[in-house]
Design an enzyme around this catalytic site. Structure first.
Site, PDB file in Angstrom:
ATOM      1  N   LYS A  73       5.212  17.779  29.290  1.00 20.51           N
ATOM      2  CA  LYS A  73       4.502  17.335  30.648  1.00 20.51           C
ATOM      3  C   LYS A  73       5.092  16.048  31.295  1.00 20.51           C
ATOM      4  O   LYS A  73       4.934  16.065  32.364  1.00 20.51           O
ATOM      5  CB  LYS A  73       2.940  17.071  30.381  1.00 20.51           C
ATOM      6  CG  LYS A  73       2.112  18.267  30.119  1.00 20.51           C
ATOM      7  CD  LYS A  73       0.577  17.892  30.144  1.00 20.51           C
ATOM      8  CE  LYS A  73      -0.243  19.229  29.703  1.00 20.51           C
ATOM      9  NZ  LYS A  73      -1.587  19.007  29.837  1.00 20.51           N
ATOM     10  N   ASN A  94       1.492  19.761  35.063  1.00 17.19           N
ATOM     11  CA  ASN A  94       1.383  20.770  34.127  1.00 17.19           C
ATOM     12  C   ASN A  94       1.494  22.136  35.019  1.00 17.19           C
ATOM     13  O   ASN A  94       1.434  23.209  34.234  1.00 17.19           O
ATOM     14  CB  ASN A  94      -0.084  20.663  33.564  1.00 17.19           C
ATOM     15  CG  ASN A  94      -1.028  21.334  34.769  1.00 17.19           C
ATOM     16  OD1 ASN A  94      -0.546  21.084  35.973  1.00 17.19           O
ATOM     17  ND2 ASN A  94      -2.342  21.690  34.311  1.00 17.19           N
ATOM     18  N   ASP A 109      -4.882  19.518  35.929  1.00 22.58           N
ATOM     19  CA  ASP A 109      -5.903  19.149  34.759  1.00 22.58           C
ATOM     20  C   ASP A 109      -6.886  18.405  35.671  1.00 22.58           C
ATOM     21  O   ASP A 109      -8.113  18.384  35.190  1.00 22.58           O
ATOM     22  CB  ASP A 109      -4.971  18.395  33.796  1.00 22.58           C
ATOM     23  CG  ASP A 109      -4.185  19.309  32.629  1.00 22.58           C
ATOM     24  OD1 ASP A 109      -4.598  20.588  32.554  1.00 22.58           O
ATOM     25  OD2 ASP A 109      -3.474  18.555  31.998  1.00 22.58           O
ATOM     26  N   ASN A 157     -10.406   3.466  23.079  1.00 19.57           N
ATOM     27  CA  ASN A 157      -9.458   4.234  22.367  1.00 19.57           C
ATOM     28  C   ASN A 157      -9.011   3.486  20.859  1.00 19.57           C
ATOM     29  O   ASN A 157      -9.473   2.290  20.827  1.00 19.57           O
ATOM     30  CB  ASN A 157      -8.109   4.078  23.115  1.00 19.57           C
ATOM     31  CG  ASN A 157      -6.975   5.231  22.346  1.00 19.57           C
ATOM     32  OD1 ASN A 157      -7.481   6.344  22.101  1.00 19.57           O
ATOM     33  ND2 ASN A 157      -5.913   4.745  22.357  1.00 19.57           N
ATOM     34  N   TYR A 233     -11.397  22.730  22.387  1.00 24.50           N
ATOM     35  CA  TYR A 233     -12.039  24.172  22.807  1.00 24.50           C
ATOM     36  C   TYR A 233     -11.889  25.038  21.424  1.00 24.50           C
ATOM     37  O   TYR A 233     -12.075  26.082  21.491  1.00 24.50           O
ATOM     38  CB  TYR A 233     -11.569  24.925  23.858  1.00 24.50           C
ATOM     39  CG  TYR A 233     -10.022  24.999  23.935  1.00 24.50           C
ATOM     40  CD1 TYR A 233      -9.389  23.933  24.805  1.00 24.50           C
ATOM     41  CD2 TYR A 233      -9.344  25.981  23.543  1.00 24.50           C
ATOM     42  CE1 TYR A 233      -7.962  24.319  25.012  1.00 24.50           C
ATOM     43  CE2 TYR A 233      -7.720  26.191  23.455  1.00 24.50           C
ATOM     44  CZ  TYR A 233      -7.154  25.394  24.264  1.00 24.50           C
ATOM     45  OH  TYR A 233      -5.859  25.493  24.379  1.00 24.50           O
TER      46      TYR A 233
HETATM   47  P1  ATR Z   1      -3.223  14.133  24.709  1.00 21.07           P
HETATM   48  O1  ATR Z   1      -2.044  14.407  25.545  1.00 21.07           O
HETATM   49  O2  ATR Z   1      -3.647  15.642  24.452  1.00 21.07           O
HETATM   50  O3  ATR Z   1      -4.121  13.303  25.277  1.00 21.07           O
HETATM   51  P2  ATR Z   1      -2.146  12.284  22.679  1.00 21.07           P
HETATM   52  O4  ATR Z   1      -1.372  11.680  23.941  1.00 21.07           O
HETATM   53  O5  ATR Z   1      -1.264  12.549  21.674  1.00 21.07           O
HETATM   54  O6  ATR Z   1      -2.705  13.511  23.409  1.00 21.07           O
HETATM   55  O7  ATR Z   1      -3.512  11.452  22.668  1.00 21.07           O
HETATM   56  C1  ATR Z   1      -4.287  11.639  21.568  1.00 21.07           C
HETATM   57  C2  ATR Z   1      -5.600  10.790  21.659  1.00 21.07           C
HETATM   58  O8  ATR Z   1      -6.244  10.924  20.588  1.00 21.07           O
HETATM   59  C3  ATR Z   1      -5.090   9.395  21.672  1.00 21.07           C
HETATM   60  O9  ATR Z   1      -6.118   8.728  22.449  1.00 21.07           O
HETATM   61  C4  ATR Z   1      -5.164   9.111  20.196  1.00 21.07           C
HETATM   62  O10 ATR Z   1      -5.500   7.570  19.922  1.00 21.07           O
HETATM   63  P3  ATR Z   1      -4.340   6.622  19.551  1.00 21.07           P
HETATM   64  O11 ATR Z   1      -3.904   6.232  21.216  1.00 21.07           O
HETATM   65  O12 ATR Z   1      -4.901   5.441  18.896  1.00 21.07           O
HETATM   66  O13 ATR Z   1      -3.315   7.068  18.740  1.00 21.07           O
HETATM   67  C5  ATR Z   1      -6.446   9.593  19.837  1.00 21.07           C
HETATM   68  N1  ATR Z   1      -6.476  10.089  18.302  1.00 21.07           N
HETATM   69  C6  ATR Z   1      -5.830  11.186  17.701  1.00 21.07           C
HETATM   70  N2  ATR Z   1      -6.184  11.159  16.306  1.00 21.07           N
HETATM   71  C7  ATR Z   1      -7.186  10.199  16.270  1.00 21.07           C
HETATM   72  C8  ATR Z   1      -8.045   9.807  15.179  1.00 21.07           C
HETATM   73  N3  ATR Z   1      -7.927  10.066  14.145  1.00 21.07           N
HETATM   74  N4  ATR Z   1      -9.055   8.751  15.505  1.00 21.07           N
HETATM   75  C9  ATR Z   1      -9.263   8.258  16.487  1.00 21.07           C
HETATM   76  N5  ATR Z   1      -8.418   8.722  17.893  1.00 21.07           N
HETATM   77  C10 ATR Z   1      -7.417   9.487  17.468  1.00 21.07           C
END
Ligand code: ATR
Length: 290
Positions: A73, A94, A109, A157, A233
Site C-alpha cells: 500500500k 488501496n 479505506d 498504541n 473480520y
Molecule cells: P496495519 O497496516 O494492518 O494497521 P501494522 O501497520 O502492522 O498493520 O500495524 C499493526 C498494529 O497492531 C500496530 O498498532 C501494532 O502495535 P505496534 O505499533 O506497537 O507494533 C499493533 N499490534 C500488533 N500486535 C500487537 C500486540 N500483540 N499487542 C498490541 N498491539 C499490537
C-alpha cells in the site's frame, strides 16, 4: 452465474503478498455477476520488490485498475501520477485506476470505514473516539474520523512513539481536530473510563489464529454505554467484541469496512453502485459462515 472471460472482459484485481486468504476476488466477482457486467477480478500475487514491474504489466495488459493490499500500500505510491487526498494524507493507496496511460491512486479505506459506521447507525460527528493501534489501518480510521468531525480522537498504541508520529502527521492536515495519543496500557484505558463514545480496534490482536487474544486489557472494565468496533473480520466475533457484548455494549465487526471499501473501488472502476448485500454474503461464504 459467472460469465466466461473473453478478450472483451474488463479486468481488475488485487496486488498483495501473500494473497491466499483474500476475500476480495470472491466479493468483487459476486458483485459483477449480480450487476450482469463483463468484468473479472483476479488475485495478483506480487512479491515485494516487483511492484513497479507489476504496475507496468497491468497497464500493458489493459487492466482497468487494481486494489492494493499488504505489503504494497505504501510502495505503490511513488508510481502514481495522481493521488487522492485520502491517499496522500494517510500515506497509502488501496485502489489504482488506470486511465489514459496514467496511474490514479486513491484510498477507499477511510470512506469505507465511515460507510460501515453509518450502515450500523453510528454517526461519528461530535463523538469522542479511542483508536487502538497506530499502523496503516489506524491512519485510515483517524483520517476518516477527523474528516467526519469527531469531537476528539485519542490513539492508543503499544509503541507510543508510533502513535505520536500518526497524530503529528494527521494534525497537519486537520489543524482544527483534537487528536492526541497514549501508550496502550491498562492504566491509560482505565483512566478513559466512560469518557468515550466509540472505541475502534485497528490492531491485529485477536485475528485468526490468535483468536483468544484481546487488545482491551483484561483488568479494565468495559463500559456498557460505549460502541465497540473491531476492524478484524476473521473471526467475525472476536474476543474483544464478545467481551463488549457480554458487558452490555454494542459491537460492530470488521466485515462492513471490507465490503464498503470494496464497494467504493468497484464504483470508481465501473461507475456502478455496488450490491453490498451480495458482496457481504460472498465474504461470509469465503469465511465459511454462510
Ligand atoms: P496495519 O497496516 O494492518 O494497521 P501494522 O501497520 O502492522 O498493520 O500495524 C499493526 C498494529 O497492531 C500496530 O498498532 C501494532 O502495535 P505496534 O505499533 O506497537 O507494533 C499493533 N499490534 C500488533 N500486535 C500487537 C500486540 N500483540 N499487542 C498490541 N498491539 C499490537
Amino acid at each position: 452465474m459467472s460469465q466466461p472471460i473473453t478478450s472483451k472482459t474488463a479486468l481488475v484485481g488485487v496486488m498483495g503478498w501473500p494473497l491466499e486468504h483474500s476475500l476480495s476476488p470472491a466479493m468483487h466477482n459476486a458483485a459483477f455477476a449480480e450487476l450482469g457486467i463483463d468484468w473479472a477480478y483476479l488475485p495478483l500475487p506480487v512479491q515485494p520488490g516487483a511492484v513497479e514491474q507489476a504496475l507496468r504489466g497491468l497497464m500493458a495488459l489493459n487492466f482497468v485498475g487494481t486494489n492494493v493490499t499488504v505489503p504494497h500500500k505504501q510502495a505503490v505510491m511513488r508510481y502514481m501520477d495522481e493521488l487522492s487526498d485520502a491517499a496522500q494524507i494517510t500515506g497509502a493507496v488501496n485502489t489504482v485506476y488506470i486511465q489514459d496511460g496514467k496511474f490514479i491512486g486513491s484510498n477507499t479505506d477511510p470512506a469505507g470505514f465511515l460507510d460501515s459506521l453509518r450502515e450500523a447507525g453510528c454517526h461519528p460527528r461530535g463523538m469522542r473516539v479511542a483508536v487502538l493501534g497506530a499502523g496503516g489501518a489506524a491512519r485510515a480510521v483517524v483520517f476518516a474520523l477527523a474528516r467526519a468531525e469527531a469531537d476528539s480522537v485519542v490513539v492508543f498504541n503499544r509503541t507510543a512513539q508510533r502513535a505520536a508520529f500518526l497524530v503529528d502527521d494527521l494534525a497537519d492536515a486537520f489543524p482544527d481536530s483534537r487528536l492526541s495519543f497514549e501508550a496502550l496500557t491498562q492504566k491509560a484505558l482505565a483512566v478513559l473510563g466512560s469518557d468515550v463514545d466509540l472505541v475502534v480496534n485497528t490492531t491485529s490482536v485477536g485475528m485468526y489464529p490468535h483468536v483468544d487474544t484481546c487488545p482491551w486489557p483484561e483488568g479494565v472494565p468495559i463500559p456498557a454505554n460505549v460502541l465497540f468496533y473491531d476492524l478484524v473480520y476473521n473471526p467475525l466475533e472476536t474476543t474483544f467484541l464478545a467481551r463488549a457484548r457480554a458487558a452490555g455494549a454494542r459491537a460492530i465487526d470488521g466485515l462492513g469496512m471490507l465490503v464498503h471499501q470494496g464497494a467504493l473501488s468497484l464504483k470508481m472502476w465501473t461507475g456502478h453502485s455496488a450490491p453490498v448485500g451480495v458482496m457481504r454474503d460472498a465474504c461470509l461464504r469465503g469465511l465459511g459462515i454462510k
